[in-house]
Structures are given as C-alpha cells and as structure tokens.
Scaffold this active site. Structure first.
Site, PDB file in Angstrom:
ATOM      1  CB  CYS A 118     -14.510  21.295   0.607  1.00  0.00           C
ATOM      2  SG  CYS A 118     -15.963  22.371   0.550  1.00  0.00           S
ATOM      3  CB  ALA A 136     -14.469  27.095  -2.216  1.00  0.00           C
ATOM      4  CB  SER A 195     -17.435  26.260   0.883  1.00  0.00           C
ATOM      5  OG  SER A 195     -17.872  27.561   1.271  1.00  0.00           O
ATOM      6  CG  ASP A 196     -11.030  28.276   1.465  1.00  0.00           C
ATOM      7  OD1 ASP A 196     -11.244  29.338   2.087  1.00  0.00           O
ATOM      8  OD2 ASP A 196      -9.893  27.847   1.235  1.00  0.00           O
ATOM      9  CD1 TRP A 197     -14.516  34.194   3.576  1.00  0.00           C
ATOM     10  CD2 TRP A 197     -14.385  32.076   4.268  1.00  0.00           C
ATOM     11  NE1 TRP A 197     -14.883  34.157   4.898  1.00  0.00           N
ATOM     12  CE2 TRP A 197     -14.823  32.867   5.353  1.00  0.00           C
ATOM     13  CE3 TRP A 197     -14.249  30.702   4.477  1.00  0.00           C
ATOM     14  CZ2 TRP A 197     -15.121  32.345   6.610  1.00  0.00           C
ATOM     15  CZ3 TRP A 197     -14.537  30.174   5.740  1.00  0.00           C
ATOM     16  CH2 TRP A 197     -14.961  30.989   6.772  1.00  0.00           C
TER      17      TRP A 197
END
Length: 250
Positions: A122, A159, A155-157
C-alpha cells in the site's frame, strides 16, 4: 523497454532472470512489479513502471509475477493505489470515483492477484481523503473481499499511520519502526497492547500472521533457500557481504 516491445517470451525471460538473481542473493521478497499509471509525467517513480497503458501494464505485471515466483521469490504488486505523483506524496489525496478506480487503476491489481502474487504494497498517499495503508474500502473490501487476495499487505516504507491500520487490512508494517532507526513501531508492542485491550481481535492477528507465513511456504522458502549474503546499507563490510556474483548471460 522489454515490456513496450509486447514480446511475451522476452517479458517472461526478464522476470525469471530477475527472480534467479534475487534468490541467489538470498532475497525472499522482491519489491516489484510497480504498476502505477504515471499520470503525471514528472512523477518520480514512473521509471519503475511499465507505462500509462492499463492493458500493457496489467499483462506485464502478470508475467513478471509468474516468473519471479517461478524462480522462488515472492513478488510485490505496488503501489496500492493511485500513487500518481511524488510531490507531497505523503499528504495529497487522490480522489477517484468507483468506476474509474475499477476500470483503470485496481484492475491492474486484479491481474496480479490472478497471477498468485504473494504481497501487495500500500502507498503513501490518501485515497478519497483516507490514507492508503489505513483504507478499509481499498484493502479489505476491494482487494481482499472482491478480488479474493490471499497474500499479505505490506506498507511502503513508513507509510503506516496507525496501529489500527491492522483493522483496515494492513498485515505488515515496513521497515518496522515508525521513523527510521527510532526503535519503536505501530506494530510490535503496540499491536500486542491493542490486541490485549480488545481493539484488535486475536482472529485478525492470526489472519495477519497466516497471510505472511503462507507466502513463505507457498514459494517453498522454508527448505533450502539461500541465506541473505549481502548488506545493502554497508556494501563494503566484508563480514556481511559475500559478494556472490549472480550475473549471467541473459
């Protein structure tokens, strides 16, 4: 360039070669393919994707996922979703109606699910004023219920915005801590407290763990998989870098 050629055997060969190189370096999860549409020409992540044609992108991602995972590496379909600009990407809201969302944007991820993708990442942005990694409509309703995705959402880093993102469908927070090297996390101890206090059910915690571990078994990474043999942060550290050469004649 490979995918713009519409050369299907070449697309598959590239995906397999990438997967073999990842595996040889001991990488369990490849953070790709990326399949955002690149609606803004200056977008900082456009280089990572396949272009602005939804059909080409969905077909390219499908083949890349099949071949990455055929090599034994978990693929990650990203960025879910509407991550179409880099400027203010952690605060802008992409407001998209349901028909446009299904016909252009999430259709690409349906093809990824059909390919058996292990993970979906995401994105940083908000979707209709709700953060992507805390978006129950996108993660639970469309991705997991409507499309039947059985893998895990990461998650994206940095996020992740809340421990309660787990209720909205987030299964794994990356890179783990809230801020790089902070040592604290929205998950970990905070997740345990939310479960013990009744805010997140034990059944949901079990679901999160099952989805993550299932992907590991699905790609047979529990038996004979190479150990990680490089250190991306300290490439010159001889103690943690074996300099395994995975170059080949592709």
């Amino acid at each position: 360039n490979v995918y713009h050629s519409w050369n299907h055997p070449l697309m598959r060969a590239r995906g397999l070669a990438l997967g073999q190189e990842f595996k040889g370096k001991g990488v369990n999860i490849a953070l790709g393919p990326m399949m955002n549409m690149g609606c803004v020409a200056q977008g900082g992540r456009n280089w990572e994707g396949f272009g602005a044609d939804p059909f080409l992108t969905s077909e390219s991602a499908y083949k890349m996922i099949l071949c990455l995972q055929n090599a034994g590496v978990q693929a990650t379909a990203k960025h879910f979703i509407n991550n179409e600009q880099e400027h203010f990407c952690t605060s802008e809201s992409s407001n998209v109606d349901d028909r446009t969302q299904h016909e252009i944007y999430v259709h690409l991820f349906l093809c990824s699910v059909m390919a058996g993708v292990s993970s979906v990442m995401c994105s940083y942005n908000l979707i209709n004023e709700t953060y992507a990694c805390n978006n129950d409509k996108m993660l639970n309703d469309i991705l997991k219920r409507e499309y039947g995705f059985q893998g895990f959402v990461q998650s994206d880093w940095s996020a992740t915005m809340s421990t309660l993102s787990a209720v909205a469908g987030l299964d794994m927070t990356m890179p783990g801590d809230i801020i790089f090297d902070s040592g604290n996390s929205y998950f970990g101890g905070n997740l345990m407290d939310h479960v013990n206090d009744g805010y997140i059910s034990m059944a949901r915690l079990d679901d999160m763990a099952t989805r993550i571990i299932a992907a590991w078994y699905f790609l047979h990474q529990d038996k004979g998989y190479p150990a990680t043999n490089f250190n991306v942060f300290y490439p010159n550290d001889e103690a943690t870098n074996q300099h395994v050469n995975m170059q080949a004649d592709h």
